[in-house]
Structures are given as C-alpha cells and as structure tokens.
Design a protein around this motif. Structure first.
Motif, PDB file in Angstrom:
ATOM      1  N   PHE B 233       4.172   9.129   7.470  1.00  0.00           N
ATOM      2  CA  PHE B 233       5.258   8.559   8.248  1.00  0.00           C
ATOM      3  C   PHE B 233       4.966   7.099   8.615  1.00  0.00           C
ATOM      4  CE2 PHE B 233       7.616   9.052  12.555  1.00  0.00           C
ATOM      5  CZ  PHE B 233       8.746   8.469  12.010  1.00  0.00           C
ATOM      6  N   VAL B 234       3.781   6.867   9.192  1.00  0.00           N
ATOM      7  CA  VAL B 234       3.478   5.550   9.756  1.00  0.00           C
ATOM      8  C   VAL B 234       2.897   4.595   8.711  1.00  0.00           C
ATOM      9  CG1 VAL B 234       2.118   4.333  11.486  1.00  0.00           C
ATOM     10  CG2 VAL B 234       3.145   6.531  12.032  1.00  0.00           C
ATOM     11  N   VAL B 235       1.935   5.098   7.933  1.00  0.00           N
ATOM     12  CA  VAL B 235       1.246   4.202   7.001  1.00  0.00           C
ATOM     13  C   VAL B 235       2.055   4.016   5.726  1.00  0.00           C
ATOM     14  CG1 VAL B 235      -0.855   3.855   5.666  1.00  0.00           C
ATOM     15  CG2 VAL B 235      -0.991   4.839   7.950  1.00  0.00           C
ATOM     16  N   LEU B 236       2.529   5.121   5.172  1.00  0.00           N
ATOM     17  CA  LEU B 236       3.274   5.005   3.925  1.00  0.00           C
ATOM     18  C   LEU B 236       4.751   4.733   4.170  1.00  0.00           C
ATOM     19  CD1 LEU B 236       1.597   7.974   1.995  1.00  0.00           C
ATOM     20  CD2 LEU B 236       0.924   5.582   2.041  1.00  0.00           C
ATOM     21  N   GLY B 237       5.177   4.782   5.438  1.00  0.00           N
ATOM     22  CA  GLY B 237       6.563   4.468   5.773  1.00  0.00           C
ATOM     23  C   GLY B 237       7.570   5.430   5.174  1.00  0.00           C
ATOM     24  N   ASP B 238       7.134   6.678   4.967  1.00  0.00           N
ATOM     25  CA  ASP B 238       7.996   7.674   4.340  1.00  0.00           C
ATOM     26  C   ASP B 238       8.897   8.310   5.399  1.00  0.00           C
ATOM     27  OD1 ASP B 238       9.150   9.713   2.968  1.00  0.00           O
ATOM     28  OD2 ASP B 238       7.297  10.790   2.551  1.00  0.00           O
ATOM     29  N   THR B 239       9.941   7.604   5.815  1.00  0.00           N
ATOM     30  CA  THR B 239      10.807   8.140   6.861  1.00  0.00           C
ATOM     31  C   THR B 239      11.717   9.238   6.334  1.00  0.00           C
ATOM     32  OG1 THR B 239      12.176   6.226   6.437  1.00  0.00           O
ATOM     33  CG2 THR B 239      10.868   6.178   8.430  1.00  0.00           C
ATOM     34  N   VAL B 240      11.902   9.257   5.013  1.00  0.00           N
ATOM     35  CA  VAL B 240      12.827  10.234   4.444  1.00  0.00           C
ATOM     36  C   VAL B 240      12.341  11.660   4.676  1.00  0.00           C
ATOM     37  CG1 VAL B 240      13.971  11.016   2.342  1.00  0.00           C
ATOM     38  CG2 VAL B 240      13.555   8.571   2.712  1.00  0.00           C
ATOM     39  N   SER B 241      11.050  11.905   4.382  1.00  0.00           N
ATOM     40  CA  SER B 241      10.578  13.284   4.507  1.00  0.00           C
ATOM     41  C   SER B 241      10.482  13.700   5.970  1.00  0.00           C
ATOM     42  CB  SER B 241       9.238  13.462   3.803  1.00  0.00           C
ATOM     43  OG  SER B 241       8.252  12.704   4.449  1.00  0.00           O
ATOM     44  N   ILE B 242      10.404  12.714   6.863  1.00  0.00           N
ATOM     45  CA  ILE B 242      10.329  13.058   8.282  1.00  0.00           C
ATOM     46  C   ILE B 242      11.736  13.212   8.871  1.00  0.00           C
ATOM     47  CG2 ILE B 242       9.492  12.319  10.543  1.00  0.00           C
ATOM     48  CD1 ILE B 242       7.288  13.032   8.579  1.00  0.00           C
ATOM     49  N   LEU B 243      12.573  12.230   8.623  1.00  0.00           N
ATOM     50  CA  LEU B 243      13.902  12.288   9.227  1.00  0.00           C
ATOM     51  C   LEU B 243      14.962  12.802   8.265  1.00  0.00           C
ATOM     52  CD1 LEU B 243      13.808   9.083  11.392  1.00  0.00           C
ATOM     53  CD2 LEU B 243      13.631  11.451  12.113  1.00  0.00           C
ATOM     54  N   GLY B 244      14.530  13.099   7.029  1.00  0.00           N
ATOM     55  CA  GLY B 244      15.487  13.600   6.054  1.00  0.00           C
ATOM     56  C   GLY B 244      15.921  15.030   6.307  1.00  0.00           C
ATOM     57  N   GLN B 245      15.269  15.667   7.289  1.00  0.00           N
ATOM     58  CA  GLN B 245      15.585  17.061   7.593  1.00  0.00           C
ATOM     59  C   GLN B 245      16.856  17.131   8.427  1.00  0.00           C
ATOM     60  OE1 GLN B 245      13.182  19.424   6.697  1.00  0.00           O
ATOM     61  NE2 GLN B 245      11.748  17.918   5.943  1.00  0.00           N
ATOM     62  N   GLN B 246      17.862  16.403   7.991  1.00  0.00           N
ATOM     63  CA  GLN B 246      19.035  16.232   8.828  1.00  0.00           C
ATOM     64  C   GLN B 246      19.726  17.537   9.161  1.00  0.00           C
ATOM     65  OE1 GLN B 246      20.756  13.413   6.305  1.00  0.00           O
ATOM     66  NE2 GLN B 246      20.173  11.658   7.535  1.00  0.00           N
ATOM     67  N   ALA B 247      19.719  18.454   8.193  1.00  0.00           N
ATOM     68  CA  ALA B 247      20.413  19.719   8.405  1.00  0.00           C
ATOM     69  C   ALA B 247      19.885  20.413   9.660  1.00  0.00           C
ATOM     70  CB  ALA B 247      20.221  20.606   7.195  1.00  0.00           C
ATOM     71  N   LEU B 248      18.608  20.187   9.940  1.00  0.00           N
ATOM     72  CA  LEU B 248      17.995  20.881  11.059  1.00  0.00           C
ATOM     73  C   LEU B 248      18.164  20.133  12.367  1.00  0.00           C
ATOM     74  CD1 LEU B 248      15.025  21.491   8.814  1.00  0.00           C
ATOM     75  CD2 LEU B 248      16.205  23.393   9.904  1.00  0.00           C
ATOM     76  N   PHE B 249      18.750  18.960  12.265  1.00  0.00           N
ATOM     77  CA  PHE B 249      18.829  18.111  13.431  1.00  0.00           C
ATOM     78  C   PHE B 249      20.231  17.807  13.849  1.00  0.00           C
ATOM     79  CE2 PHE B 249      14.517  16.193  12.970  1.00  0.00           C
ATOM     80  CZ  PHE B 249      14.103  16.669  14.181  1.00  0.00           C
ATOM     81  N   ASP B 250      20.299  17.431  15.045  1.00  0.00           N
ATOM     82  CA  ASP B 250      21.527  16.920  15.588  1.00  0.00           C
ATOM     83  C   ASP B 250      21.748  15.520  14.981  1.00  0.00           C
ATOM     84  OD1 ASP B 250      23.336  15.740  17.213  1.00  0.00           O
ATOM     85  OD2 ASP B 250      22.132  15.904  19.040  1.00  0.00           O
ATOM     86  N   TYR B 251      22.872  15.354  14.335  1.00  0.00           N
ATOM     87  CA  TYR B 251      23.177  14.115  13.620  1.00  0.00           C
ATOM     88  C   TYR B 251      23.114  12.894  14.527  1.00  0.00           C
ATOM     89  CZ  TYR B 251      24.652  13.238   8.822  1.00  0.00           C
ATOM     90  OH  TYR B 251      24.685  12.930   7.511  1.00  0.00           O
ATOM     91  N   ASN B 252      23.623  13.059  15.736  1.00  0.00           N
ATOM     92  CA  ASN B 252      23.655  11.937  16.675  1.00  0.00           C
ATOM     93  C   ASN B 252      22.251  11.477  17.045  1.00  0.00           C
ATOM     94  OD1 ASN B 252      26.424  11.889  16.800  1.00  0.00           O
ATOM     95  ND2 ASN B 252      26.462  13.490  18.369  1.00  0.00           N
ATOM     96  N   ALA B 253      21.346  12.443  17.174  1.00  0.00           N
ATOM     97  CA  ALA B 253      19.982  12.103  17.547  1.00  0.00           C
ATOM     98  C   ALA B 253      19.354  11.238  16.460  1.00  0.00           C
ATOM     99  CB  ALA B 253      19.163  13.370  17.760  1.00  0.00           C
ATOM    100  N   ILE B 254      19.593  11.618  15.199  1.00  0.00           N
ATOM    101  CA  ILE B 254      19.028  10.862  14.086  1.00  0.00           C
ATOM    102  C   ILE B 254      19.584   9.440  14.079  1.00  0.00           C
ATOM    103  CG2 ILE B 254      18.987  10.685  11.566  1.00  0.00           C
ATOM    104  CD1 ILE B 254      17.171  12.794  12.583  1.00  0.00           C
ATOM    105  N   ALA B 255      20.878   9.337  14.300  1.00  0.00           N
ATOM    106  CA  ALA B 255      21.498   8.017  14.269  1.00  0.00           C
ATOM    107  C   ALA B 255      20.966   7.137  15.399  1.00  0.00           C
ATOM    108  CB  ALA B 255      23.011   8.153  14.388  1.00  0.00           C
ATOM    109  N   ARG B 256      20.639   7.781  16.519  1.00  0.00           N
ATOM    110  CA  ARG B 256      20.156   7.035  17.674  1.00  0.00           C
ATOM    111  C   ARG B 256      18.720   6.555  17.501  1.00  0.00           C
ATOM    112  NH1 ARG B 256      19.861   9.769  23.362  1.00  0.00           N
ATOM    113  NH2 ARG B 256      18.993   7.844  24.142  1.00  0.00           N
TER     114      ARG B 256
END
Lengths: 307, 296
Positions: B233-256
C-alpha cells in the motif's frame, strides 16, 4: 576449569560423559534440528550454483555455467558498482558519525536532556523498514515536511524519492537516521566507562576539552571501532537489502539495484534458482573472506580483532 | 573543583544539533499520526510539519479496522508474533541453559557450530527450496520456524545465565534439583531481566518481519501479514488492491478517503505495538546506557 578436567576419573571415557549428559543434549535437540533444517540444509542446497535446477529428479551438473552467465551479463557490472558504492556510503562514510554522536552525548551536561536525546534517537532502530520507508516517503514527498522547510529558505520543491542523483545519499542519511542512536551505544558505554581519574589528571595537566577527547576518549574507542568496522565489512556485499528493497521505485532502480535485490528478482520472481544461488554463493564467500581478511590485517597492525 | 560555567558556546551548539536531530525523528512520525487522526477533508491540505490533528476524526481507523484484507493481516501478524516469540524463547532459553553448563563436554564444538551458522548466510533461494520441500509453503509455520533461534540473542541469554550465582545452583543440586527444575525454578526467575530483554527483541523482530512473509505467504491475500500489506500500500503505492474492494465498502467512504492519511493510519497500526514495547526495551536493555552507569 582445567583443574576440574585433571581431577576427573580416568575411566570416564568420552562416551560415558556424553551418556551422563544425555538429558542436556535432549534439551538442545529442538534447537539443533532447527539449525540443521533451516541453516545446514540451505547450505547444502547452495550446490545448486553448480547444478541445473529441476523440480523433480536429479539436478544435472553444469560446472561454472551460471558463474560465467553472471559475469557476462550486461547489467551485472552496474549492480556490483551500486552495491559497493551504497556500502561505502553506509559503512565507511557514515562510520565517524556514530563516534561523534557518542562523544556529543557524553559531553551533554544536562542528564534530562541527554536522556531525552537517547530515548528519541534509539526509537527508529525498532521500526520496520517498511514503516521507515512509509515515514520517509511521506516526509520527502512534494508536500512533505522537508520540502516545506526548504520553501522557508526559498528553495524549489524536489521530489526526492524519485531523484536519481540524490537517492543514494538518501539511503545513507536514512541509515544514519535509523541507527545513529542505537549503534553508537557501544561507543557511548565505552566513553562513560573511562576512569574519571584520567580526566582529572589531564585537567590538572592543563589539557583542554579537545585534547582530552584526542588523547583519552578516542584511544579508548579504538577497540569497539575496529570490531564494529570489521563486522560491517562482513555486510559489505549486503548493502542493507531491507532498506533498498523498500526505498526502490522505477525511477531510481537503476541507481540502487544491488546484489540482493537482483537475487530476489531473478530467484524468487524469475524462478532462476541456480543463477540466484550462484550470486548468493559469491556473496557469502566474499563476505566471509572480508571479515577474516580484515580481522587478520587488523590483528597484525593494531593487535585487535573481532575475536 | 572549579565551578562549571552555566552557559557555554559548545554546550549550546551541541544542544541545537541534538534538538534538530531529534526533531527529524519526532516531526515525521507525529505528522503521520496527526494526518491519520484528522478528517480526510482536513488531512488533504495539511502541512507536512503539522503535528496536531485537525478536525479529530477516526475515519481512517474505521476503514483500517473494517477492511477485508487489513483485518486478517493484523490478526496474522499478532498470531505470528505471539506464537513465534513463544517458540523463540522456549528454544533460546533451553539452548542457553545447556550451553552454559560449565562441564558440558561438547560445549566448544557446539559454540563454533552456532557462530558459523550466525556468520554464514545461505541466501534466499536455498532456504526457499527447503520450505518448499518440507511443505510449509503458504503456512504461517514457514515464517515462524524459519527464524526460530537467533544466535546473537542466544549469546545475550547465555551472558545472563552465566551471571546467575553458582552457589544457589550448587545448593539446589544438593537438594536433588534436576536440569528441568533448575532451568524453570532457578535460572528463569533469576535471569528475569535477560528473558524480558530477549522477549522484547524477538517480539519486535517478529512484528516487523515482512520479507519471509512476502515470499512464503502468497496463496491468498488474506494469508499475509500487516507489514506486507503496508508495503504494498505505502511503498509500492498499490491503492487498487487496498481500496479496490469497493463492493465491500460504502461508496461514499471511498470517495471521501485521503490516501495519504489512510496510509498514515496503516503505518500507525504497525508502529503502536512497537511504541508499547519500547519503554520495556529501554528499561531492560538500554538501562545501563540510559543511567550513564557502568558498562556490562
């Protein structure tokens, strides 16, 4: 110890003695098994450098094929150079700062302030390299703290982590940041163990602060310094893998690609086990030779070595 | 003796140097903490030098502690740290006990063996092949067992055991105390600070372990440990695998979310256990250096 051995009854042969101690060896067994499986077995596996890897069946012998491959591969020279330069920065250029830090620490008069410096400066040693990389990436980013300090002095923002010309210096400074406190403990404890009467005598003879450091403190630090220095040389071909691995990015990789990151890439990611093992073997043997060599030279010159 | 000057230029310069040095350690860490405890709207524009949260908000921590990859990673890290440290201590204390028996016949060859094991590193691939061969690939046991004993800490433990007064040991032997009893009821209690020291050291190393976890725990994304995910997440900057779990998340939270602050919260989760252990490390190990007392 020697006396005890003489007094021992003669009929107690080696075998009998071992038999009497069998419970002790049983207690040591788990540790021995660990070393045999996770240390000795890998060492035996290092023969892979001379064999072609096959997942099933015997490994065919190929001689020095992989060593020739390493030395003839076009990128290897650069990797070797990177390794040596980074090690030089971290283990030689940085080295005096540990001693300077220890001397400053011992010169600070306020106990409370000294304790504060110690407590803060020892902490980074306990953070993982991943966390340190995270902290540094944040602090050195375009909006980070360092660039904000630079802007106070009217300097332009720099994207440090992707700057090819600065990344090696960043590695060195970060290494200092992490270990300046903790690794200078050995020097600091040596300084505070110096007999106070030596200082008194020097002061009565009219020695100034710098003369005391020059003639009393520095000579006392030679022994720990030599030991540390030789042990560092043993790591010379490592160049601090964990740090480089976590500070690397596409923009600067060519400047800081070292032997161990190369081993990781070709071995674990690329599956070229034999080639990676050959590099490890060179590294291990050279590391051992460096430690032994400097130990012997240092023993000849100063009478002090690691053991 | 002559009274020392209350103020001297050299003391002043040294103090300034040390203050700057320690600030380079305090500010970057506090800045990350401040960002992570701020609301995403405020943290986005926060100065890199600010060390106090703005609009205190646990938003980032709510994401971290409900995340489908981070939560198992934190649990795995805790399991590996606890079980791993326990095995470390078990093996290290028994081995140190055996190796400090004064009359042990094979003491010298054993010590030579351990020191060679400490100096010579066979490298990543040869160990990787062993783990593959014994079928531990993908298992936490690979990470736990591959670093079961550290020779350097073993030697530290031996120093503490050697300091146990022989008179007490001899008295207990006369009372019929066997090796096991002697270790558990005499050596361990008397060398308490030594055991505490190596426990801290091992626990820190276990918690910070990322490399073996990177190469051995690759089967599922939920197998990994905190440091590995943090690296992704931090070193390789791979935000997709961390925040890509959108289905499991509240969309608004991700956008925020502010990625930098979210990274900060993940870093804090990795740092806090170390900060909790740190006073004990200082208490047990660095106490001589801190007291300005006598070495060894």
């Amino acid at each position: 110890m020697k006396k005890n051995e003489v007094e021992r009854p003669v009929n107690r042969s080696l075998w009998n003695r071992l038999k009497n101690e069998k419970l002790l060896y049983l207690m040591l067994l788990p540790t021995l098994i660990y070393f045999i499986i996770f240390r000795c077995w890998p060492i035996i596996n290092m023969r892979l450098a001379f064999f072609q890897f096959k997942a099933k069946g015997d490994w065919p012998f190929v001689g020095f094929k992989y060593f020739k491959m390493i030395f003839s591969s076009p990128g290897f020279e650069q990797i070797m150079k990177n390794t040596l330069v980074i090690s030089f920065l971290k283990y030689i250029l940085l080295f005096p700062f540990f001693i300077i830090f220890a001397i400053i620490l011992s010169e600070i008069r306020s106990n409370g302030f000294r304790k504060y410096v110690q407590v803060v400066s020892y902490l980074p040693h306990f953070l993982s390299w991943v966390v340190i990389a995270g902290i540094w990436i944040n602090a050195l980013s375009l909006e980070g703290g360092l660039n904000q300090v630079l802007s106070i002095f009217g300097m332009k923002s720099i994207d440090f982590m992707t700057d090819k010309s600065k990344i090696r210096w960043i590695l060195m400074i970060c290494e200092g940041w992490r270990s300046l406190g903790w690794d200078s403990i050995i020097f600091y404890t040596t300084i505070i163990a110096i007999d106070q009467s030596l200082y008194e005598a020097a002061r009565i003879d009219g020695a100034g602060k710098l003369q005391i450091i020059r003639y009393i403190v520095l000579p006392a630090l030679i022994t720990p310094a030599v030991t540390m220095f030789i042990l560092n040389l043993g790591f010379f071909l490592n160049a601090g893998f964990d740090q480089v691995f976590n500070f690397s990015n596409a923009a600067v990789q060519s400047r800081i690609d070292i032997l161990d990151t190369y081993i990781y890439r070709i071995g674990i990611e690329g599956g070229q086990y034999s080639l990676a093992t050959a590099v490890s073997l060179i590294k291990g043997v050279v590391g051992m030779l460096l430690v032994l060599g400097t130990h012997i030279i240092s023993k000849k010159l100063t009478g002090k070595g690691v053991w | 003796m002559v009274m020392k000057k209350r103020f001297s230029i050299s003391q002043f310069i040294m103090a300034i140097m040390m203050i700057i040095l320690t600030l380079t350690m305090i500010i970057p860490i506090m800045n990350i903490a401040a960002k992570s405890f701020s609301s995403p709207e405020s943290s986005r524009s926060m100065s890199g030098l600010r060390i106090i949260p703005k609009d205190f908000d646990l938003f980032n921590y709510k994401i971290v502690f409900s995340h489908p990859i981070l939560v198992p990673a934190i649990i795995n890290s805790v399991i590996i740290t606890v079980v791993g440290t326990f095995i470390n201590i078990l093996l290290t204390t028994t081995a140190a006990y055996v190796l400090t028996r004064p009359k042990l016949t094979l003491k010298r060859p054993l010590m030579v063996f351990f020191i060679i094991m400490m100096l010579f590193d066979p490298g990543t691939v040869p160990e990787y092949l062993v783990v593959q061969k014994i079928g531990l690939m993908g298992s936490k046991w690979a990470v736990i067992l591959a670093t079961a004993v550290n020779v350097y800490y073993l030697i530290i433990m031996m120093r503490y055991f050697e300091a146990v007064p022989q008179s007490i040991v001899e008295a207990s032997v006369i009372d019929g105390c066997g090796n096991m009893r002697s270790l558990t009821s005499i050596y361990l209690p008397l060398a308490k600070s030594g055991v505490a020291t190596i426990t801290m050291f091992y626990a820190v190393v276990r918690w910070n372990e990322y490399f073996r976890a990177t190469i051995y725990l690759t089967r599922k994304s939920t197998d990994s440990v905190l440091q590995v995910i943090l690296r992704q997440f931090v070193v390789l900057g791979d935000t997709v695998s961390i925040l890509g779990q959108q289905a499991l998340f509240d969309y608004n939270a991700i956008a925020r979310a502010d990625y930098a602050a979210l990274k900060g919260a993940t870093i804090m989760v990795a740092i806090i256990p170390i900060l909790i252990l740190y006073p004990f490390v200082l208490k047990f190990y660095a106490k001589d250096a801190l007291a300005g007392g006598i070495k060894e």
